[in-house]
Write a protein that holds these residues in place. Structure first.
Motif, PDB file in Angstrom:
ATOM      1  N   PRO A 140      84.779  44.970  34.423  1.00  0.00           N
ATOM      2  CA  PRO A 140      84.450  44.418  35.749  1.00  0.00           C
ATOM      3  C   PRO A 140      85.246  45.124  36.850  1.00  0.00           C
ATOM      4  O   PRO A 140      86.314  45.675  36.613  1.00  0.00           O
ATOM      5  CB  PRO A 140      84.876  42.950  35.614  1.00  0.00           C
ATOM      6  CG  PRO A 140      85.998  42.983  34.620  1.00  0.00           C
ATOM      7  CD  PRO A 140      85.651  44.086  33.643  1.00  0.00           C
ATOM      8  N   SER A 141      84.728  45.065  38.039  1.00  0.00           N
ATOM      9  CA  SER A 141      85.419  45.659  39.181  1.00  0.00           C
ATOM     10  C   SER A 141      86.205  44.627  39.968  1.00  0.00           C
ATOM     11  O   SER A 141      87.148  44.962  40.685  1.00  0.00           O
ATOM     12  CB  SER A 141      84.404  46.350  40.110  1.00  0.00           C
ATOM     13  OG  SER A 141      83.400  45.424  40.502  1.00  0.00           O
ATOM     14  N   ASP A 142      85.827  43.369  39.824  1.00  0.00           N
ATOM     15  CA  ASP A 142      86.499  42.294  40.554  1.00  0.00           C
ATOM     16  C   ASP A 142      87.916  42.105  40.007  1.00  0.00           C
ATOM     17  O   ASP A 142      88.101  41.886  38.805  1.00  0.00           O
ATOM     18  CB  ASP A 142      85.706  40.997  40.392  1.00  0.00           C
ATOM     19  CG  ASP A 142      86.156  39.928  41.380  1.00  0.00           C
ATOM     20  OD1 ASP A 142      87.380  39.796  41.576  1.00  0.00           O
ATOM     21  OD2 ASP A 142      85.290  39.235  41.943  1.00  0.00           O
ATOM     22  N   PRO A 143      88.935  42.174  40.866  1.00  0.00           N
ATOM     23  CA  PRO A 143      90.325  42.050  40.399  1.00  0.00           C
ATOM     24  C   PRO A 143      90.614  40.750  39.656  1.00  0.00           C
ATOM     25  O   PRO A 143      91.426  40.719  38.741  1.00  0.00           O
ATOM     26  CB  PRO A 143      91.140  42.139  41.691  1.00  0.00           C
ATOM     27  CG  PRO A 143      90.256  42.862  42.650  1.00  0.00           C
ATOM     28  CD  PRO A 143      88.854  42.451  42.306  1.00  0.00           C
ATOM     29  N   LYS A 144      89.948  39.663  40.033  1.00  0.00           N
ATOM     30  CA  LYS A 144      90.247  38.373  39.396  1.00  0.00           C
ATOM     31  C   LYS A 144      89.720  38.318  37.961  1.00  0.00           C
ATOM     32  O   LYS A 144      90.145  37.474  37.177  1.00  0.00           O
ATOM     33  CB  LYS A 144      89.668  37.220  40.218  1.00  0.00           C
ATOM     34  CG  LYS A 144      88.150  37.209  40.315  1.00  0.00           C
ATOM     35  CD  LYS A 144      87.673  36.071  41.221  1.00  0.00           C
ATOM     36  CE  LYS A 144      86.149  36.078  41.350  1.00  0.00           C
ATOM     37  NZ  LYS A 144      85.664  35.010  42.258  1.00  0.00           N
ATOM     38  N   TRP A 145      88.787  39.222  37.630  1.00  0.00           N
ATOM     39  CA  TRP A 145      88.286  39.307  36.253  1.00  0.00           C
ATOM     40  C   TRP A 145      88.942  40.453  35.489  1.00  0.00           C
ATOM     41  O   TRP A 145      89.030  40.426  34.271  1.00  0.00           O
ATOM     42  CB  TRP A 145      86.776  39.515  36.254  1.00  0.00           C
ATOM     43  CG  TRP A 145      86.006  38.344  36.768  1.00  0.00           C
ATOM     44  CD1 TRP A 145      86.471  37.073  36.946  1.00  0.00           C
ATOM     45  CD2 TRP A 145      84.639  38.341  37.173  1.00  0.00           C
ATOM     46  NE1 TRP A 145      85.486  36.263  37.430  1.00  0.00           N
ATOM     47  CE2 TRP A 145      84.338  37.017  37.582  1.00  0.00           C
ATOM     48  CE3 TRP A 145      83.640  39.312  37.245  1.00  0.00           C
ATOM     49  CZ2 TRP A 145      83.073  36.638  38.046  1.00  0.00           C
ATOM     50  CZ3 TRP A 145      82.386  38.942  37.687  1.00  0.00           C
ATOM     51  CH2 TRP A 145      82.100  37.632  38.087  1.00  0.00           C
ATOM     52  N   LYS A 146      89.375  41.458  36.229  1.00  0.00           N
ATOM     53  CA  LYS A 146      89.868  42.691  35.611  1.00  0.00           C
ATOM     54  C   LYS A 146      91.102  42.447  34.740  1.00  0.00           C
ATOM     55  O   LYS A 146      91.264  43.084  33.693  1.00  0.00           O
ATOM     56  CB  LYS A 146      90.208  43.708  36.707  1.00  0.00           C
ATOM     57  CG  LYS A 146      90.323  45.142  36.227  1.00  0.00           C
ATOM     58  CD  LYS A 146      90.544  46.067  37.404  1.00  0.00           C
ATOM     59  CE  LYS A 146      90.599  47.513  36.965  1.00  0.00           C
ATOM     60  NZ  LYS A 146      89.308  47.998  36.453  1.00  0.00           N
ATOM     61  N   HIS A 147      91.951  41.519  35.135  1.00  0.00           N
ATOM     62  CA  HIS A 147      93.175  41.231  34.378  1.00  0.00           C
ATOM     63  C   HIS A 147      92.843  40.766  32.947  1.00  0.00           C
ATOM     64  O   HIS A 147      93.478  41.205  31.997  1.00  0.00           O
ATOM     65  CB  HIS A 147      93.991  40.166  35.113  1.00  0.00           C
ATOM     66  CG  HIS A 147      95.181  39.688  34.355  1.00  0.00           C
ATOM     67  ND1 HIS A 147      96.269  40.497  34.087  1.00  0.00           N
ATOM     68  CD2 HIS A 147      95.449  38.486  33.766  1.00  0.00           C
ATOM     69  CE1 HIS A 147      97.153  39.807  33.390  1.00  0.00           C
ATOM     70  NE2 HIS A 147      96.690  38.589  33.181  1.00  0.00           N
ATOM     71  N   TYR A 148      91.849  39.888  32.823  1.00  0.00           N
ATOM     72  CA  TYR A 148      91.473  39.397  31.504  1.00  0.00           C
ATOM     73  C   TYR A 148      90.894  40.528  30.649  1.00  0.00           C
ATOM     74  O   TYR A 148      91.160  40.620  29.450  1.00  0.00           O
ATOM     75  CB  TYR A 148      90.439  38.266  31.627  1.00  0.00           C
ATOM     76  CG  TYR A 148      90.966  37.061  32.365  1.00  0.00           C
ATOM     77  CD1 TYR A 148      92.070  36.366  31.883  1.00  0.00           C
ATOM     78  CD2 TYR A 148      90.360  36.614  33.535  1.00  0.00           C
ATOM     79  CE1 TYR A 148      92.560  35.250  32.548  1.00  0.00           C
ATOM     80  CE2 TYR A 148      90.838  35.506  34.206  1.00  0.00           C
ATOM     81  CZ  TYR A 148      91.937  34.821  33.715  1.00  0.00           C
ATOM     82  OH  TYR A 148      92.434  33.727  34.378  1.00  0.00           O
ATOM     83  N   PHE A 149      90.104  41.397  31.292  1.00  0.00           N
ATOM     84  CA  PHE A 149      89.531  42.529  30.563  1.00  0.00           C
ATOM     85  C   PHE A 149      90.628  43.462  30.060  1.00  0.00           C
ATOM     86  O   PHE A 149      90.588  43.926  28.914  1.00  0.00           O
ATOM     87  CB  PHE A 149      88.565  43.296  31.466  1.00  0.00           C
ATOM     88  CG  PHE A 149      88.019  44.552  30.831  1.00  0.00           C
ATOM     89  CD1 PHE A 149      86.895  44.504  30.019  1.00  0.00           C
ATOM     90  CD2 PHE A 149      88.650  45.784  31.021  1.00  0.00           C
ATOM     91  CE1 PHE A 149      86.405  45.657  29.412  1.00  0.00           C
ATOM     92  CE2 PHE A 149      88.178  46.924  30.418  1.00  0.00           C
ATOM     93  CZ  PHE A 149      87.040  46.864  29.615  1.00  0.00           C
ATOM     94  N   GLU A 150      91.608  43.753  30.893  1.00  0.00           N
ATOM     95  CA  GLU A 150      92.670  44.681  30.505  1.00  0.00           C
ATOM     96  C   GLU A 150      93.492  44.143  29.339  1.00  0.00           C
ATOM     97  O   GLU A 150      93.896  44.907  28.459  1.00  0.00           O
ATOM     98  CB  GLU A 150      93.571  44.965  31.708  1.00  0.00           C
ATOM     99  CG  GLU A 150      92.888  45.818  32.774  1.00  0.00           C
ATOM    100  CD  GLU A 150      93.751  46.015  34.002  1.00  0.00           C
ATOM    101  OE1 GLU A 150      94.766  45.270  34.148  1.00  0.00           O
ATOM    102  OE2 GLU A 150      93.426  46.891  34.829  1.00  0.00           O
ATOM    103  N   ASN A 151      93.743  42.839  29.327  1.00  0.00           N
ATOM    104  CA  ASN A 151      94.469  42.253  28.194  1.00  0.00           C
ATOM    105  C   ASN A 151      93.711  42.461  26.888  1.00  0.00           C
ATOM    106  O   ASN A 151      94.283  42.869  25.871  1.00  0.00           O
ATOM    107  CB  ASN A 151      94.690  40.756  28.429  1.00  0.00           C
ATOM    108  CG  ASN A 151      95.803  40.479  29.410  1.00  0.00           C
ATOM    109  OD1 ASN A 151      96.660  41.335  29.647  1.00  0.00           O
ATOM    110  ND2 ASN A 151      95.800  39.296  29.993  1.00  0.00           N
ATOM    111  N   ALA A 152      92.401  42.178  26.915  1.00  0.00           N
ATOM    112  CA  ALA A 152      91.591  42.329  25.708  1.00  0.00           C
ATOM    113  C   ALA A 152      91.462  43.799  25.318  1.00  0.00           C
ATOM    114  O   ALA A 152      91.554  44.155  24.137  1.00  0.00           O
ATOM    115  CB  ALA A 152      90.205  41.720  25.929  1.00  0.00           C
ATOM    116  N   ASP A 153      91.270  44.661  26.306  1.00  0.00           N
ATOM    117  CA  ASP A 153      91.124  46.088  26.040  1.00  0.00           C
ATOM    118  C   ASP A 153      92.402  46.671  25.438  1.00  0.00           C
ATOM    119  O   ASP A 153      92.368  47.463  24.487  1.00  0.00           O
ATOM    120  CB  ASP A 153      90.778  46.800  27.349  1.00  0.00           C
ATOM    121  CG  ASP A 153      90.365  48.253  27.133  1.00  0.00           C
ATOM    122  OD1 ASP A 153      89.809  48.549  26.057  1.00  0.00           O
ATOM    123  OD2 ASP A 153      90.604  49.076  28.030  1.00  0.00           O
TER     124      ASP A 153
END
Length: 473
Positions: A140-153
């Motif tokens: 995602p590009s939205d910062p409020k979603w990006k944090h969750y993606f980075e943890n999983a990635d």
């Protein structure tokens, strides 16, 4: 896929896996037939200790295949997703991805044949590459979603690298598959470099094995949030056991009081003989009180579940399922007739006297309150056979052979065969059965094979896969 799958998990453990849908009512019973020569019985193995020390389960939301809503776009657009919805579907994808890779790598680790191991390793590395690419295309590009993606990635990249490196460290040696080895190593290097380029972990964390391990454990717990169900387990029969203790104590005291009154009638006054007699009476009271209590409790507890368990959604706290759990040694006369018929069909050399350890689980799944868009939960239960192995004898025998006048010998290992019979009943339908033969020695499970059911006994069937291919490679 089969309604219930039995697989070897590690050297001395097996795992059964099954899925349950909204509104299901399912009773699953496993009967372990342990040959008498193994020395495993109610006197040598405490069922409750075995349950707490050697049986581990996890229950989570499940979707067949890894084409989950995050990847397939179950929502029409990101604008229609909330942050919480995005996080839940992201976690579900990441969790099942990790479980699938973990399962496949453990299965591959059991393969010793070079010609089977390396092609399978190549397939696994290609699947890892494809799934990581598919996952990252949905960043995602939205910062409020990006944090969750980075943890999983971050976690998936590290975890895949670790599983592949572990496989390589224990791989059978061969110079014929150097290209496969190089491909896998390059993939691991690529993932390491990818995490560096994203600045997912500080240099201090990367250089310290303890810090990186603990960080990844934390990330694993974060991606389980909302996916793995919360368990509330309660021991059953606590009040009943107290009542049993009271009844046993009252019965013993009744007998003891009668003996004391009789002794006082025999001996006049307080004499040494009376004191000695009373000491003997009280001594026997302490000996037999416990035996009577245990015998009475075994009679009352027979057939009753030991624990109840409630499964809840960790986000909404809604109740997803109720379960009752049994574990006990049972007698042959208490087995269902179908199991007796199954065991009669064994070869004569396998018809050995056995102690029977029973594990049962009865599940009632709620008809609502599942995570939006999902209707299935998966239960995985691991049984460690290590507590069984410590009772087994080491192989001491030798087999001798002669060739060209020279005599040589080979050491042989002592092997034992455990029969495992599964009984599955769904709702009010007739039960279905499956039988497995588990061959093991003191250090490992040698083989697990499934036997055919005799005529007239319904075998555990297959269920239709509605959502696509299995996540397992």
């Amino acid at each position: 896929m089969s309604k219930v799958n039995i697989k070897q998990e590690e050297s001395l453990s097996i795992k059964f896996t099954h899925q349950m849908k909204v509104g299901d009512h399912r009773r699953l019973d496993l009967y372990f037939f342990l040959p008498k020569e193994m020395g495993i019985n109610p006197q040598s193995l405490d069922e409750e200790e075995y349950y707490h020390a050697a049986i581990a389960g996890r229950r989570s939301y499940y979707s067949s295949g890894l084409h989950l809503p995050l990847v397939q776009g179950r929502f029409i657009s990101q604008k229609k997703r909330t942050v919480e919805e995005f996080r839940l579907y992201l976690n579900l994808f990441a969790y099942q991805f990790a479980v699938a890779i973990e399962t496949d790598s453990k299965e591959l680790a059991q393969v010793e044949d070079v010609e089977q191991f390396y092609p399978s390793l190549k397939d696994l590395s290609e699947i890892v590459t494809q799934l990581l690419k598919k996952f990252r295309r949905n960043e995602p590009s939205d910062p409020k979603w990006k944090h969750y993606f980075e943890n999983a990635d971050n976690y998936l990249s590290w975890f895949c690298e670790q599983r592949l490196l572990k496989l390589m460290s224990h791989a059978p040696r061969s110079s014929d598959y150097s290209e496969v080895v190089e491909e896998v190593i390059n993939l691991c290097r690529s993932e390491n470099g990818y995490r560096d380029s994203k600045n997912y972990n500080s240099s201090q964390t990367q250089s310290d094995p303890n810090r990186i391990s603990n960080k990844m454990l934390l990330l694993r717990r974060l991606i389980q949030q909302g996916v793995v169900l919360k368990e509330e387990q309660k021991r059953l029969g606590v009040g009943l056991k107290k009542m049993t203790t009271g009844i046993a104590t009252a019965f013993v005291m009744l007998v003891v009081s009668s003996l004391i009154i009789k002794a006082q009638g025999i001996f006049s006054g307080l004499t040494m003989a009376l004191v000695f007699t009373l000491a003997v009476i009280y001594g026997f009271r302490e000996i037999f009180k416990e035996d009577i209590r245990n015998a009475l409790w075994r009679v009352i507890q027979k057939g009753r579940p030991r624990w109840s368990r409630i499964l809840r959604d960790t986000t909404s706290q809604a109740m997803i399922a109720k379960q009752h759990v049994w574990i006990d040694f049972v007698k042959s006369k208490d087995l269902p007739e179908e199991i007796d018929e199954i065991l009669k069909r064994r070869h004569s050399q396998n018809k050995l006297d056995a102690d029977i350890l029973h594990y049962g689980i009865n599940s009632r799944i709620a008809s609502k309150d599942f995570l939006a868009g999902y209707s299935t939960i998966q239960e995985q239960v691991n049984f460690s056979l290590a507590p069984f192995a410590r009772y087994l004898e080491r192989g001491k025998a030798k087999i001798y052979k002669e060739a060209d006048g020279k005599i040589s010998s080979d050491s042989v290992e002592r092997r034992y065969q455990i029969n495992l019979v599964l009984s599955l009943q769904e709702g009010r339908k007739p039960p279905q059965f499956a039988r497995y033969k588990i061959t093991m020695n003191r250090s490992t499970i040698v083989d697990i094979s499934q036997s055919e059911m005799p005529d007239g006994i319904e075998a555990i069937g297959f269920e239709h896969d509605e959502e696509g291919a299995s996540p397992s490679a």
